[in-house]
Structure formats: C-alpha cells, structure tokens
Motif scaffolding. Sequence first.
Motif, PDB file in Angstrom:
ATOM      1  N   ARG A 122       0.799  -1.222   0.000  1.00 46.42           N
ATOM      2  CA  ARG A 122       0.000   0.000   0.000  1.00 46.42           C
ATOM      3  C   ARG A 122       0.834   1.275   0.000  1.00 46.42           C
ATOM      4  O   ARG A 122       0.299   2.372   0.082  1.00 46.42           O
ATOM      5  N   GLY A 123       2.141   1.143  -0.051  1.00 46.35           N
ATOM      6  CA  GLY A 123       3.015   2.290  -0.213  1.00 46.35           C
ATOM      7  C   GLY A 123       3.128   3.204   0.993  1.00 46.35           C
ATOM      8  O   GLY A 123       3.514   4.374   0.859  1.00 46.35           O
ATOM      9  N   ILE A 124       2.849   2.695   2.178  1.00 48.84           N
ATOM     10  CA  ILE A 124       3.020   3.505   3.387  1.00 48.84           C
ATOM     11  C   ILE A 124       4.509   3.602   3.716  1.00 48.84           C
ATOM     12  O   ILE A 124       5.239   2.602   3.658  1.00 48.84           O
ATOM     13  N   GLU A 125       4.962   4.783   4.044  1.00 52.19           N
ATOM     14  CA  GLU A 125       6.376   5.010   4.341  1.00 52.19           C
ATOM     15  C   GLU A 125       6.844   4.123   5.496  1.00 52.19           C
ATOM     16  O   GLU A 125       6.160   3.990   6.508  1.00 52.19           O
ATOM     17  N   GLY A 126       8.010   3.527   5.337  1.00 49.10           N
ATOM     18  CA  GLY A 126       8.539   2.648   6.367  1.00 49.10           C
ATOM     19  C   GLY A 126       8.934   3.401   7.627  1.00 49.10           C
ATOM     20  O   GLY A 126       9.350   4.555   7.575  1.00 49.10           O
TER      21      GLY A 126
END
Length: 326
Positions: A255-259
């Motif tokens: 989902r492309g959430i920042e790590g």
Amino acid sequence: MSAIAEDLIDRRRLRRKLSFWRVAAIVIVAIAIAVGAYVLSADRAATSGDQIARVSIEGMILEDQKLLDLLDRLKDEDAVKAVVLRIDSPGGTTVGGESIYEAVRAIAEVKPVAAEIGTLAASAGYMIASGADHIVARRTSIVGSIGVIFQYVDASVLLDTVGVEINAIKSAPLKAEPSPFAPAPEAAKEMISRLVMDTYEWFVALVAERRDMSLAEARVLADGSIFSGQQGLKNRLVDALGGENEVRRWLEEDRGIEGGIRIIDREPKDDGFDLSIFAGARAAFYDVLGLDPRSASLASAVLRKAGHLDGLVSLWQPLDGSSPLR
C-alpha cells in the motif's frame, strides 16, 4: 471564664477544619487541572505527526458510539496514514457489528485498513475484520462462526411447577412472541426464523463480497464453523499469518506507506472527569465485582460478563480469560 475559653478553643478548631477543607479543595482542583492538561497534551501528542493508528476491538461487540466517533475521526485525520484494527472478540450484536463494519469501510475508502486478529475474531468480530483490506491472524487464532442466532427462554414448566400463571391481552397473536411465559407457537418460530435467515443471508453476501468468493463458496463456510488461522488462510477468510510485522510489511510493500512510521494506540474519548479520577474508580469497582473494568457502564459490564444480549446476535461463545482452549 471557663465558657469563654471553651468557646475560643471551639472557634480555633473550626478555623483549622475550614483551613483543611480549603486546602483540600485547592489540591483537588489543582490535580484535576493537571490531569486535564496531561490528557489534552497526550491527546495532542497522539494526533501530531504521521502515524499508523491502532484501535483495539475486544470483548462483546455492542453499538459503541464512542468507538464509532473515534473511527470517524481517524478517517479524517491527515496525520493518520493507515488504521490497524486489533480484534479479539467472540462477537456480539448484529447491529453492533454492522455499525462498526460500516465505519471501517468508510475509513477504507480513503486510507488502508488492516485487521490483526489475536486469539479470536468470530461472528460479529469476523464481520468487522472482513471490513478491512487485509486480514492477518496467528496460525492458532480462531476465525469464522459466520451466522446469526436468536435465543429465547421458555420458563413455562418452571412457572407451572411453582404455581404462577401469567396472562396477557394482545393486539395480535404474534405480539411479544416468543414469550418466556409459554411455549412459542409455530407462527412465532417461523417469524423469528425469517428474521434470522434474512440477516444471515446479508452476512453471507457480505463475506462473499469482501473475501472475493461466490455466494455458494461463502455458504459452505457459513455453517457456524470456526477455523484456525491456518485453516482460515486456506479457506480465504484470512490473507496472511503473522502479527504486527506482517501488517507493516503489507502496508509498506503493498500500500506504499512510508517505512518506520510509528504505530500509535488510539482509544475512544471519555467525557469530562471520566477521563481520569472517575474512570479509575469505576474500573476498580467493576474489577472487584469480577466484571470487565474496561466497560463504559455497569450495564455493558454485566452484558460482557453474562454474554446476554437482546435482539439478533452474531456470537460464538463468550469466554472468561484470554484463551478459548480449555
């Protein structure tokens, strides 16, 4: 002379008492202000900066307005990049499950939602989990129990034994049926069966839609059976096995959430002083009674303990303790 001396002593005692209570009142007000300031600062800290909001849904599921308000706030908070539902529940009322499910779907329209199942997500608990975009469970978690139940008591034999007769004048034969005071007539059983099956069909269709399966496939799983997390994965009721790490992996990779974004536990807001002093006293009182100290009211605490709910219920088994295996 003696009377005057005693009068002076009494006045001094009275002044000392008044001084004590004035100081006590000031201290109490100061504590209340400090607690209020701490709660407000903690709330501001919780809502500042990018975060993944984690909401716990535990115990008996009811139509919890404070929880619904929290989910609605998380939907609109820009700092909340995703929501994780930590579910550990045997189910509850169908209305409670439906309302929370709808709130979860509203969040999923604007940001990712994952469900992390602990020991148990059954019945209405699984209904809520199915509202998430990704369901994670432990291998030994329990999921499923897709179905609806309506229970009623027939105490007529007991009443006959003790010699009590209950009479009623009704506007129609099915009014207030089934009654605990007499065996349920067939027409009442048929009425309740229609009610149960109507909600059951809605539940099955919901699972079929959310888990990308046909109605026929969903009905095979919707016979009330419970499954382990491993079985749930094979039956497509669960997307992956694991815990927080798997949730993070999905959020970041899929989902492309920042790590590295912190996960913040978010809880429903209480009103007024219930945030601090009264909440602690209430929790302690419920704990002494053997009730759930997290309950917002005595009524809900009793319901959670007894597992008794009015109306249609989507419930596996209310359990004491943390494990369903005994």
